[in-house]
Structure formats: structure tokens, C-alpha cells
Design an enzyme around this catalytic site. Structure first.
Site, mmCIF file in Angstrom:
data_model
loop_
_atom_site.group_PDB
_atom_site.id
_atom_site.type_symbol
_atom_site.label_atom_id
_atom_site.label_comp_id
_atom_site.label_asym_id
_atom_site.label_seq_id
_atom_site.Cartn_x
_atom_site.Cartn_y
_atom_site.Cartn_z
ATOM 1 N N CYS A 46 -3.329 1.940 6.410
ATOM 2 C CA CYS A 46 -3.562 1.405 7.755
ATOM 3 C C CYS A 46 -4.133 2.475 8.683
ATOM 4 O O CYS A 46 -4.703 2.146 9.719
ATOM 5 C CB CYS A 46 -2.267 0.855 8.322
ATOM 6 S SG CYS A 46 -0.957 2.092 8.340
ATOM 7 N N GLU A 53 8.083 3.281 14.344
ATOM 8 C CA GLU A 53 8.892 3.760 13.224
ATOM 9 C C GLU A 53 8.783 5.276 13.180
ATOM 10 O O GLU A 53 7.732 5.839 13.488
ATOM 11 C CB GLU A 53 8.399 3.150 11.904
ATOM 12 C CG GLU A 53 8.680 1.662 11.837
ATOM 13 C CD GLU A 53 8.281 0.991 10.535
ATOM 14 O OE1 GLU A 53 8.879 -0.035 10.198
ATOM 15 O OE2 GLU A 53 7.354 1.488 9.868
ATOM 16 N N GLU A 88 4.464 -3.668 12.272
ATOM 17 C CA GLU A 88 3.486 -2.606 11.982
ATOM 18 C C GLU A 88 2.308 -3.288 11.297
ATOM 19 O O GLU A 88 2.393 -3.650 10.112
ATOM 20 C CB GLU A 88 4.108 -1.552 11.051
ATOM 21 C CG GLU A 88 5.301 -0.829 11.640
ATOM 22 C CD GLU A 88 4.932 0.129 12.757
ATOM 23 O OE1 GLU A 88 3.782 0.605 12.781
ATOM 24 O OE2 GLU A 88 5.787 0.388 13.615
ATOM 25 N N ASN A 128 0.797 -1.237 0.000
ATOM 26 C CA ASN A 128 0.000 0.000 0.000
ATOM 27 C C ASN A 128 0.824 1.279 0.000
ATOM 28 O O ASN A 128 0.354 2.313 -0.457
ATOM 29 C CB ASN A 128 -1.059 -0.015 1.117
ATOM 30 C CG ASN A 128 -0.474 0.029 2.495
ATOM 31 O OD1 ASN A 128 0.674 -0.308 2.700
ATOM 32 N ND2 ASN A 128 -1.291 0.440 3.452
HETATM 33 P P1 NAP Z 1 0.227 -8.914 3.966
HETATM 34 O O1 NAP Z 1 -0.576 -9.805 3.138
HETATM 35 O O2 NAP Z 1 0.423 -9.249 5.393
HETATM 36 O O3 NAP Z 1 1.656 -8.811 3.224
HETATM 37 C C1 NAP Z 1 2.667 -7.951 3.667
HETATM 38 C C2 NAP Z 1 4.002 -8.492 3.224
HETATM 39 O O4 NAP Z 1 4.245 -9.729 3.881
HETATM 40 C C3 NAP Z 1 4.100 -8.785 1.731
HETATM 41 O O5 NAP Z 1 5.415 -8.517 1.295
HETATM 42 C C4 NAP Z 1 3.818 -10.279 1.675
HETATM 43 O O6 NAP Z 1 4.347 -10.909 0.536
HETATM 44 C C5 NAP Z 1 4.554 -10.719 2.922
HETATM 45 N N1 NAP Z 1 4.150 -12.023 3.449
HETATM 46 C C6 NAP Z 1 2.969 -12.668 3.305
HETATM 47 N N2 NAP Z 1 3.028 -13.865 3.946
HETATM 48 C C7 NAP Z 1 4.251 -13.955 4.514
HETATM 49 C C8 NAP Z 1 4.917 -14.942 5.286
HETATM 50 N N3 NAP Z 1 4.335 -16.089 5.622
HETATM 51 N N4 NAP Z 1 6.176 -14.696 5.681
HETATM 52 C C9 NAP Z 1 6.793 -13.555 5.357
HETATM 53 N N5 NAP Z 1 6.229 -12.586 4.604
HETATM 54 C C10 NAP Z 1 4.963 -12.777 4.200
HETATM 55 O O7 NAP Z 1 -0.321 -7.413 3.955
HETATM 56 P P2 NAP Z 1 -0.714 -6.505 2.716
HETATM 57 O O8 NAP Z 1 -2.009 -6.967 2.188
HETATM 58 O O9 NAP Z 1 0.428 -6.389 1.781
HETATM 59 O O10 NAP Z 1 -0.870 -5.062 3.425
HETATM 60 C C11 NAP Z 1 -2.049 -4.622 3.982
HETATM 61 C C12 NAP Z 1 -1.977 -4.691 5.493
HETATM 62 O O11 NAP Z 1 -0.840 -3.965 5.958
HETATM 63 C C13 NAP Z 1 -3.169 -4.024 6.156
HETATM 64 O O12 NAP Z 1 -3.629 -4.825 7.208
HETATM 65 C C14 NAP Z 1 -2.589 -2.705 6.687
HETATM 66 O O13 NAP Z 1 -3.287 -2.166 7.777
HETATM 67 C C15 NAP Z 1 -1.214 -3.121 7.042
HETATM 68 N N6 NAP Z 1 -0.329 -1.945 7.115
HETATM 69 C C16 NAP Z 1 0.076 -1.515 8.349
HETATM 70 C C17 NAP Z 1 0.882 -0.379 8.452
HETATM 71 C C18 NAP Z 1 1.349 0.125 9.792
HETATM 72 O O14 NAP Z 1 2.140 1.075 9.836
HETATM 73 N N7 NAP Z 1 0.901 -0.456 10.892
HETATM 74 C C19 NAP Z 1 1.266 0.294 7.295
HETATM 75 C C20 NAP Z 1 0.827 -0.169 6.062
HETATM 76 C C21 NAP Z 1 0.035 -1.310 5.985
HETATM 77 P P3 NAP Z 1 3.454 -11.193 -0.786
HETATM 78 O O15 NAP Z 1 3.044 -9.865 -1.288
HETATM 79 O O16 NAP Z 1 4.401 -11.904 -1.680
HETATM 80 O O17 NAP Z 1 2.303 -12.038 -0.333
#
Ligand code: NAP
Length: 483
Positions: free
Chosen positions: A289, A464, A255, A156
Site C-alpha cells: 500500500c 496503527e 487501513e 500482501n
Molecule cells: P481486499 O480484497 O479488500 O481484501 C482484504 C480482506 O478483506 C481479505 O481478507 C478479504 O477476504 C476480506 N474481504 C473481502 N470482502 C469482504 C467483505 N465483504 N467483508 C469482510 N471482509 C471482506 O484487499 P486485498 O486485495 O487483500 O489487499 C490489497 C489492498 O489492501 C490494497 O488496496 C492495499 O493498498 C490495501 N492495503 C492497505 C494497507 C494500509 O496500511 N493502508 C496495508 C496493506 C494493504 P478474501 O481474501 O477472502 O476475499
């Protein structure tokens, strides 16, 4: 296919050079606005991930650490390269993510801000001697690099999220192995092109691996040479990383997801609250997020606020972000689109009313979701319980301060929250009562490089940005000197 001088190689980067992609495996990257494949990127094997870790280990210097001046120069060079290439990096980001071009280029500026902040505050990581002399010793505190760090980022904010991690890791002198989200690897490749051309970091200081999350995640979790993982993404994957790193007791910076309450009291400036909500909610198409996810409006002003919101939402334009002044781009993929549609459908079936937007049966077949406002939401609805991650504004009513603090906290998440009131004492009480790492008072603004940002509860561990973020990648070592 996308063409760019920053995308001459579409492979990983290990030990200071682009990899050969010897296995030949690739995955497709799509432009969500057109549905077309714009690149095929190397999908790396477990051996390659382990090679990246080994290369990071060879760049780690403990007994003769990189000086503060050297590390500051790396940070300044990356900042300057990002600023000088903002238009092109933003264009790549826009094409693989879909967010409007001006937002994408703004994100590059935001990313440069983290390298700038760390370069200006890196001195805080210098050793210091504590004034007391317990046990007749002189006590010096050193901040040692924790070691090779695995940095995993979501789609994102393809450049913003890596900037937060990498700036602090480099400031600490930590080599890293970086895995971008599979939806948005091109912006990361562009960053590596810039680092390759415009910095003289030692080989192995930064390594890029792409491909299957299960393969890369497993290698990073299992390697004893990776003592820390910094992850931004869903709470679901964050939980898995906690379990998978428990055996080695790795340091985790997490995060994770949010479910932000946005509270509007009856004494608030309703126009300002509506403007702030629009800016907060629809940035990135609602896929951030920190996006307001539950809007609590005092019952006395709910109708007036709903009208102001609808008037603004009805003027918003949705389209391909590359075409100039679009407000909202497409959602990232079909699963993301289907989730927003399900939330709208569920809310309407359970009694909410549509104030702006389209009914689910009126929606088209692309990934462009119209900005939507529903009124009369309650805690039985999916949009109240789950992070929607799309352009839906669900409004709920409240009567008292106590009631709305309880409702705001009625979630496992604790990332961002917002309160709009002109009563300063009330704002202080409500902010203190909300268990969220960020609480905007009369502003919908999110994180900046200067301030610590992170989640309470299931929204994460660590911070962060700010000095707190600068200290994430170091271990404090105390050295008492006895004579
Ligand atoms: P995600 O599905 O959890 O994926 C995030 C990253 O983790 C991607 O690079 C993904 O790779 C990788 N990943 C997935 N499974 C993994 C595993 N088993 N081991 C290691 N890495 C793995 O999240 P997203 O859909 O990309 O992002 C949306 C989420 O991020 C939302 O819930 C949002 O709230 C959260 N977010 C939080 C913040 C904050 O500051 N707290 C900031 C931004 C976003 P692939 O893409 O290859 O699957």
C-alpha cells in the site's frame, strides 16, 4: 502440498482448540510461483463464525480485567515465538505469497516488532487521574477494552498486518475473531500454532475463521457482540464495511488503499532517490500500500533520473522467491497480473514511452511480471488514477513546487508520500501540503512499530503503530468521584 510442523491442522481455531471442520468444506491455497495447490484449508460456516464470536465474548473480562502484567506476558510470548520460528514462518509466507524468502523472513521480524513495542508501552493504558478538579470532583480516566474485535487482513503482508492489529488488541485486553485473506491463510495458521503452543492466553482470547469473505464479513458486521472491526484491504471493501456497520454504529479502524506520489526535485541526490525508489517500489513485487505509484520528477533532471532508474531495474532478477537471492517474486494471482499489464498497455497507447521492461505483447504466461519503467505519464492514464499494485514505475514531469503539491494531492487516496530534496524549508512546505498520513523526506521507508501509520481521505480511518495504534482498541471512560 506444503509440509510444516506449524501446519498440522488446516482448520479454524475457536475457544482454544482447532475446529473439526464438520461441514467438510475447503478452499485451495496456491503457490503463485508454481501455480500449484499447496494446501486445502477449512472454509467455515456462519454458525462457526458466530461460535468464534461467542467464544471471544466469554473471554472478555470487564469487571476483573486482565492485568497489565498478564497482557504484557502474552505479547512477549508471541514476540519470542515469532523470533524463534522466523525461518519456518517466513518459508510458509514465501510459498503462499511469492515474495522473496529474505523479505518474507524480514516480515516476521517486523511483525515481532509490534508485539515488542506494545509490551514495552502497555503501561500507557493504565488509568490516570487528571490534575484539575472541575466540579469539585477527582477525575480518573480508565482505558476499557472495547470488546470482541473482528480483525480482517489482506494477503500482501500475511504476518505484518495481523501483528499491527493483534498486538494492540491484546494490549487492550480485547478478544478477537481473525479472518486472513483467502490467498494467504497458512501464515495465519502458523501464527495460531505458535500462540497455541507458546502462550497461555485464556480460551477464546484469539479465534481464527477462514473461508468466504461474504459469510464471515456479514456475521462480524451483524453481531451486536462485535463492537469494533479493524480492517486492512481495499478502499472498495472498506466502504462496504462502513455501510454494513452503520446501523450498529460500530467502531471502525480502516487501513485502505494508496496512490503514493514520489517527488524528486532538481536539487535532490539522484542516486539516493533512485536507490530509495527501487527499495520502496519493488518490495513485495510492488504489491504494498506504500509503494510509490506516481513518480513526479523535475523536468531538469528527468532524463538523468530515468537513466539511473533503468540501469538499476535492468539488473533486477525475477523468479521463485524460495530460490535464494531473487529480487522480485510472482504477482499474487492472474487478476493482479492482468491489472499491471493493462496499466502498461494503457500508458503506452496514450503516449508514454517504455524506459525499461517489456511491451505487453512480449510478456509470458506465468505470474512473473518484469520490473517496468514508463516515462511521460499524465493524469489521463490508468496508472496515474489507480493503485497499480505491481512492479511498474510511471514517471511524470513537473516544473514548480506548487504544481507538484497539487498533482500529488490529485487523488482520493492519502496514505504514503515521499519527497526528495536537499532544501529543508521546501521539504517542510511540501510535507505540510501533501494530504498523506506518511511523508518520507529523502527516504522511501514505510511504517515501523514505533510510529503511527494510517491514511487520510479514502485511505482510511485511525492509526496503527506508535501510541496512537496502542489506543485504537480501548474506550476512555471517565469516572468523576464526588466525595
Ligand atoms: P481486499 O480484497 O479488500 O481484501 C482484504 C480482506 O478483506 C481479505 O481478507 C478479504 O477476504 C476480506 N474481504 C473481502 N470482502 C469482504 C467483505 N465483504 N467483508 C469482510 N471482509 C471482506 O484487499 P486485498 O486485495 O487483500 O489487499 C490489497 C489492498 O489492501 C490494497 O488496496 C492495499 O493498498 C490495501 N492495503 C492497505 C494497507 C494500509 O496500511 N493502508 C496495508 C496493506 C494493504 P478474501 O481474501 O477472502 O476475499
Amino acid at each position: 502440498m506444503i509440509e510444516s510442523p506449524l501446519l498440522e491442522k488446516l482448520t479454524g481455531y475457536i475457544g482454544g482448540r482447532w475446529t473439526d471442520n464438520e461441514h467438510g468444506n475447503t478452499f485451495d491455497v496456491y503457490n503463485p510461483a508454481t501455480g500449484k495447490v499447496i494446501a486445502q484449508v477449512a472454509s467455515m460456516s456462519e454458525d462457526e463464525v458466530n461460535a468464534a464470536i461467542a467464544s471471544g465474548k466469554s473471554a472478555l473480562r470487564l469487571t476483573s480485567p486482565y492485568s497489565i502484567e498478564t497482557r504484557r506476558k502474552w505479547l512477549e510470548d508471541i514476540r519470542d515465538a515469532l523470533k524463534a520460528n522466523k525461518e519456518e514462518v517466513g518459508r510458509i509466507l514465501c510459498m503462499e505469497h511469492g515474495k522473496p524468502l529474505h523479505e518474507a523472513q524480514g516480515e516476521v521480524d517486523y511483525a515481532a516488532g509490534f508485539f515488542d513495542y506494545c509490551s514495552k508501552h502497555i503501561q500507557a493504558l493504565d488509568a490516570h487521574t487528571i490534575p484539575e478538579k472541575p466540579k469539585d470532583c477527582t477525575w480518573t480516566v480508565h482505558y476499557r477494552p472495547i470488546g470482541v474485535a473482528g480483525l480482517i487482513t489482506p494477503w500482501n503482508f500475511p504476518i505484518g498486518m495481523i501483528a499491527k492489529k493483534l498486538s494492540a488488541a491484546l494490549a487492550a485486553g480485547c478478544p478477537s475473531v481473525i479472518k486472513p485473506a483467502s490467498e494467504t491463510p497458512l501464515t495465519m495458521i502458523a501464527l495460531f500454532s505458535l500462540m497455541d503452543k507458546h502462550t497461555d492466553m485464556p480460551d477464546g482470547m484469539v479465534n481464527l475463521v477462514m473461508g468466504k469473505a461474504s459469510v464471515i464479513g456479514k456475521a462480524l458486521c451483524e453481531s451486536p457482540d462485535v463492537p469494533m472491526l479493524s480492517f486492512t484491504g481495499s478502499t472498495e471493501v472498506g466502504r462496504k464495511l462502513i455501510v454494513d456497520t452503520a446501523e450498529q454504529v460500530k467502531k471502525l479502524a480502516l487501513e485502505l488503499g494508496g496512490n503514493a506520489p514520489f517527488i524528486v526535485f532538481d536539487d535532490a541526490d539522484l542516486d539516493a532517490a533512485a536507490d530509495n525508489l527501487i527499495a520502496n517500489k519493488f518490495r513485495g513485487g510492488g504489491q504494498t500500500c506504500v509503494c510509490a505509484n506516481r513518480i513526479f520528477v523535475h523536468e531538469k533532471v528527468a532524463d538523468a533520473f530515468g537513466e539511473k532508474l533503468a540501469a538499476r531495474v535492468n539488473k533486477m532478477t525475477v523468479g521463485d522467491g524460495i530460490n535464494g537471492d531473487v529480487d522480485i517474486g510472482p504477482l499474487i494471482n492472474q487478476a493482479g497480473y492482468d491489472k499491471v499489464k493493462r496499466h502498461v498497455q494503457d500508458a503506452l497507447e496514450k503516449g508514454a514511452t517504455l524506459v525499461a521492461g517489456k511491451k505487453p505483447e512480449e510478456l509470458g504466461n506465468d505470474l512473473f511480471f518484469p520490473p517496468t519503467v514508463v516515462h511521460g505519464v499524465n493524469r489521463d492514464m490508468c496508472c496515474y488514477q489507480e493503485e497499480t499494485f505491481g512492479p511498474l514505475v510511471p514517471m511524470a514531469l513537473f516544473r514548480t513546487e506548487e504544481e507538484v503539491i497539487e498533482a500529488g494531492n490529485d487523488t482520493e487516496f492519502g496514505l504514503a508520500s515521499y519527497v526528495f530534496t536537499n532544501d529543508a524549508e521546501r521539504a517542510q512546505r511540501v510535507a505540510a501540503g501533501l494530504r498523506f498520513g506518511h511523508c518520507g523526506w529523502n527516504t522511501g521507508t514505510g511504517p515501523t512499530p514505533e510510529a503511527p501509520f494510517g491514511g487520510m481521505k479514502a485511505s482510511g480511518i485511525g492509526r496503527e503503530g506508535g501510541l496512537e495504534g496502542l489506543f485504537e482498541f480501548v474506550e476512555a471512560q471517565t469516572v468523576p468521584r464526588g466525595f
